[in-house]
Design a protein around this motif. Structure first.
Motif, PDB file in Angstrom:
ATOM      1  N   SER A  89      46.819  50.693  40.021  1.00  0.00           N
ATOM      2  CA  SER A  89      46.321  49.600  39.190  1.00  0.00           C
ATOM      3  C   SER A  89      44.807  49.721  39.101  1.00  0.00           C
ATOM      4  N   ASP A  90      44.277  49.594  37.899  1.00  0.00           N
ATOM      5  CA  ASP A  90      42.817  49.579  37.763  1.00  0.00           C
ATOM      6  C   ASP A  90      42.325  48.200  37.354  1.00  0.00           C
ATOM      7  N   GLY A  91      43.230  47.216  37.397  1.00  0.00           N
ATOM      8  CA  GLY A  91      42.797  45.857  37.119  1.00  0.00           C
ATOM      9  C   GLY A  91      43.934  44.940  36.740  1.00  0.00           C
ATOM     10  N   VAL A  92      43.752  43.677  37.070  1.00  0.00           N
ATOM     11  CA  VAL A  92      44.653  42.604  36.659  1.00  0.00           C
ATOM     12  C   VAL A  92      43.773  41.614  35.909  1.00  0.00           C
ATOM     13  N   TYR A  93      44.150  41.335  34.661  1.00  0.00           N
ATOM     14  CA  TYR A  93      43.318  40.560  33.762  1.00  0.00           C
ATOM     15  C   TYR A  93      44.041  39.281  33.345  1.00  0.00           C
TER      16      TYR A  93
END
Length: 145
Positions: A89-93
């Motif tokens: 994962s490179d982010g949760v937005y």
């Protein structure tokens, strides 16, 4: 200007932009129910600026893809879980945040809706004139789509 900037900052979605490209037998197309609606499009010089609204139902994903130029997204509803080709994962937005995808084949990614409400993204594509919104690619070896 603020609204345009908000619309312009992505994620991805960007990932949801795989909707308009053809797929091959090994490519990963978007999940069932993923839709896109054109909001606006203008060409300046050799660049297309397109704004689309992408909706990803709960439990679905955009399919693995990349873009031919930068893409900016605003999470209007729900939460975007964004992954790169290393499967991490490179982010949760969450709602109200923005995500940027730089574009090019070195930026293969996938957007997922792991929540229980539809994910709605406002996405600005900045692409060479006439380019597809995205290029579908095979799953890079992750245990999820």
């Amino acid at each position: 200007m603020r609204t345009l900037l908000r619309v312009g900052v992505t994620g991805a979605v960007a990932a949801a932009t795989a909707l308009t490209c053809g797929t091959t037998a090994q490519a990963t197309p978007p999940g069932p129910g993923v839709t896109a609606r054109l909001i606006s499009q203008v060409t300046v010089g050799g660049t297309d600026y397109t704004v689309r609204e992408i909706t990803v139902p709960p439990g679905q994903a955009t399919g693995w893809h990349y873009h031919g130029g930068p893409v900016y997204g605003y999470v209007k509803q729900g939460t975007l879980s964004h992954y790169h080709s290393d499967c991490a994962s490179d982010g949760v937005y969450p709602k109200g945040t923005v995500v940027r995808e730089p574009g090019g084949p070195s930026d293969v990614h996938l957007g997922r809706n792991l929540g229980d409400t539809p994910l709605v993204l406002e996405v600005l594509y900045v692409l060479p004139h006439g380019s597809a919104f995205s290029e579908d690619v095979p799953n890079p070896g992750c245990d999820f789509e």
